[in-house]
Design a protein around this motif. Structure first.
Motif, PDB file in Angstrom:
ATOM      1  N   PHE A  68      -0.552   1.852  -2.056  1.00 41.02           N
ATOM      2  CA  PHE A  68       0.054   0.647  -1.492  1.00 41.02           C
ATOM      3  C   PHE A  68       0.896  -0.061  -2.552  1.00 41.02           C
ATOM      4  O   PHE A  68       2.043  -0.420  -2.311  1.00 41.02           O
ATOM      5  N   GLU A  69       0.330  -0.230  -3.726  1.00 39.97           N
ATOM      6  CA  GLU A  69       1.039  -0.900  -4.819  1.00 39.97           C
ATOM      7  C   GLU A  69       2.230  -0.073  -5.292  1.00 39.97           C
ATOM      8  O   GLU A  69       3.313  -0.600  -5.558  1.00 39.97           O
ATOM      9  N   ALA A  70       2.057   1.244  -5.396  1.00 39.46           N
ATOM     10  CA  ALA A  70       3.106   2.120  -5.924  1.00 39.46           C
ATOM     11  C   ALA A  70       4.322   2.205  -5.007  1.00 39.46           C
ATOM     12  O   ALA A  70       5.404   2.577  -5.457  1.00 39.46           O
ATOM     13  N   ALA A  71       4.172   1.853  -3.754  1.00 38.08           N
ATOM     14  CA  ALA A  71       5.283   1.944  -2.798  1.00 38.08           C
ATOM     15  C   ALA A  71       6.333   0.859  -3.016  1.00 38.08           C
ATOM     16  O   ALA A  71       7.395   0.898  -2.389  1.00 38.08           O
ATOM     17  N   ASP A  72       6.072  -0.108  -3.873  1.00 36.76           N
ATOM     18  CA  ASP A  72       7.012  -1.191  -4.138  1.00 36.76           C
ATOM     19  C   ASP A  72       7.296  -1.291  -5.631  1.00 36.76           C
ATOM     20  O   ASP A  72       6.503  -0.860  -6.457  1.00 36.76           O
ATOM     21  N   PHE A  90       2.951  -8.659   0.549  1.00 40.42           N
ATOM     22  CA  PHE A  90       2.982  -8.186  -0.836  1.00 40.42           C
ATOM     23  C   PHE A  90       4.402  -8.286  -1.400  1.00 40.42           C
ATOM     24  O   PHE A  90       4.610  -8.776  -2.509  1.00 40.42           O
ATOM     25  N   ARG A  91       5.378  -7.847  -0.630  1.00 46.04           N
ATOM     26  CA  ARG A  91       6.773  -7.915  -1.092  1.00 46.04           C
ATOM     27  C   ARG A  91       7.204  -9.356  -1.328  1.00 46.04           C
ATOM     28  O   ARG A  91       7.875  -9.664  -2.312  1.00 46.04           O
ATOM     29  N   PHE A 138      -3.468  -2.721   4.213  1.00 47.46           N
ATOM     30  CA  PHE A 138      -2.481  -1.652   4.090  1.00 47.46           C
ATOM     31  C   PHE A 138      -1.547  -1.568   5.299  1.00 47.46           C
ATOM     32  O   PHE A 138      -0.863  -0.569   5.479  1.00 47.46           O
ATOM     33  N   SER A 139      -1.488  -2.620   6.104  1.00 48.17           N
ATOM     34  CA  SER A 139      -0.624  -2.657   7.291  1.00 48.17           C
ATOM     35  C   SER A 139       0.795  -3.080   6.911  1.00 48.17           C
ATOM     36  O   SER A 139       1.064  -3.495   5.783  1.00 48.17           O
TER      37      SER A 139
END
Length: 176
Positions: A103-107, A44-45, A36-37
Motif C-alpha cells: 500500500f505504501e509502496a504504490a505512492d 493517504f495521498r 487498503f481501499s
C-alpha cells in the motif's frame, strides 16, 4: 503549516496554489487509518501532500481483523491450542504487514517519514489509541460516500471517528 476552521478543515487543492490553509495550528503527526481501499488510498495521498507542505510525519494504521478465538488465546489453558492460536495471530499480522508495505509502496513517499503500526480490535478504539499513543495532530480518513444528499452522511466508522476522537479529522473521498 496551518490547517483548520471552526466547522472543520478546509483545503484548496489546485495547481496554482497547492495548499491554502484557513486558520493555523502546527501539524507534526498525521494518522491515516487504512483498510487498503480506494478511499484509504485517497486519504493517504492527501496526507502525503499535506505532510510535505508541513514537514509532518504520516502514521499508517491498519486494524488487523482477528477471530475472537485468536484474541482470547490467553484464556486457553492447553499449550498446544495456545501455540496454534499464537501462530494464527502471527500469520495475520505478517499478512497485514505485507499488504501495508505494498500500500505504501504504490505512492511516492519521498520527503515524508511514514511509519506503520497495527492494532487489533475495532477501528474506532484503534484510532483513539493511536491518537493517544502516537501524539497525533490530525486524522485523515477516507470515505466512499458520494456527494449530493449523501454529503451529510458518512459511513458508520467515519462518522463515529469524526464525532468522537480528541483531535481534528479530515475526511477524503476517492477520485472519480
Amino acid at each position: 503549516c496551518g490547517v483548520g476552521g471552526s466547522a472543520g478543515f478546509f483545503f484548496e487543492l489546485n495547481s496554482a496554489r497547492p495548499l491554502r490553509y484557513i486558520h493555523t495550528m502546527q501539524l507534526k503527526k498525521i494518522l491515516v487509518p487504512t483498510d487498503f481501499s480506494a478511499a484509504a488510498r485517497a486519504a493517504f495521498r492527501f496526507s502525503l501532500t499535506l505532510a510535505r507542505g508541513c514537514g509532518a510525519d504520516v502514521r499508517l494504521l491498519n486494524v488487523v481483523d482477528l477471530p475472537n478465538e485468536i484474541n482470547d488465546e490467553l484464556l486457553v489453558a492447553d499449550p498446544d491450542t495456545k501455540d496454534k492460536l499464537l501462530a494464527m495471530k502471527k500469520e495475520a499480522f505478517d499478512a497485514a504487514s505485507v499488504k501495508m508495505a505494498a500500500f505504501e509502496a504504490a505512492d511516492d513517499v519521498s520527503g515524508v517519514t511514514v511509519r506503520r503500526f497495527f492494532e487489533v480490535g475495532d477501528i474506532y478504539s484503534a484510532v483513539v489509541r493511536g491518537i493517544a499513543e502516537q501524539g497525533i495532530d490530525l486524522v485523515v480518513l477516507g470515505t466512499n460516500h458520494r456527494p449530493g444528499l449523501d454529503r451529510f452522511m458518512l459511513g458508520g466508522h467515519a462518522y463515529r471517528i469524526v464525532r468522537g476522537v480528541g483531535c481534528p479529522v479530515t475526511v477524503v473521498r476517492p477520485e472519480g
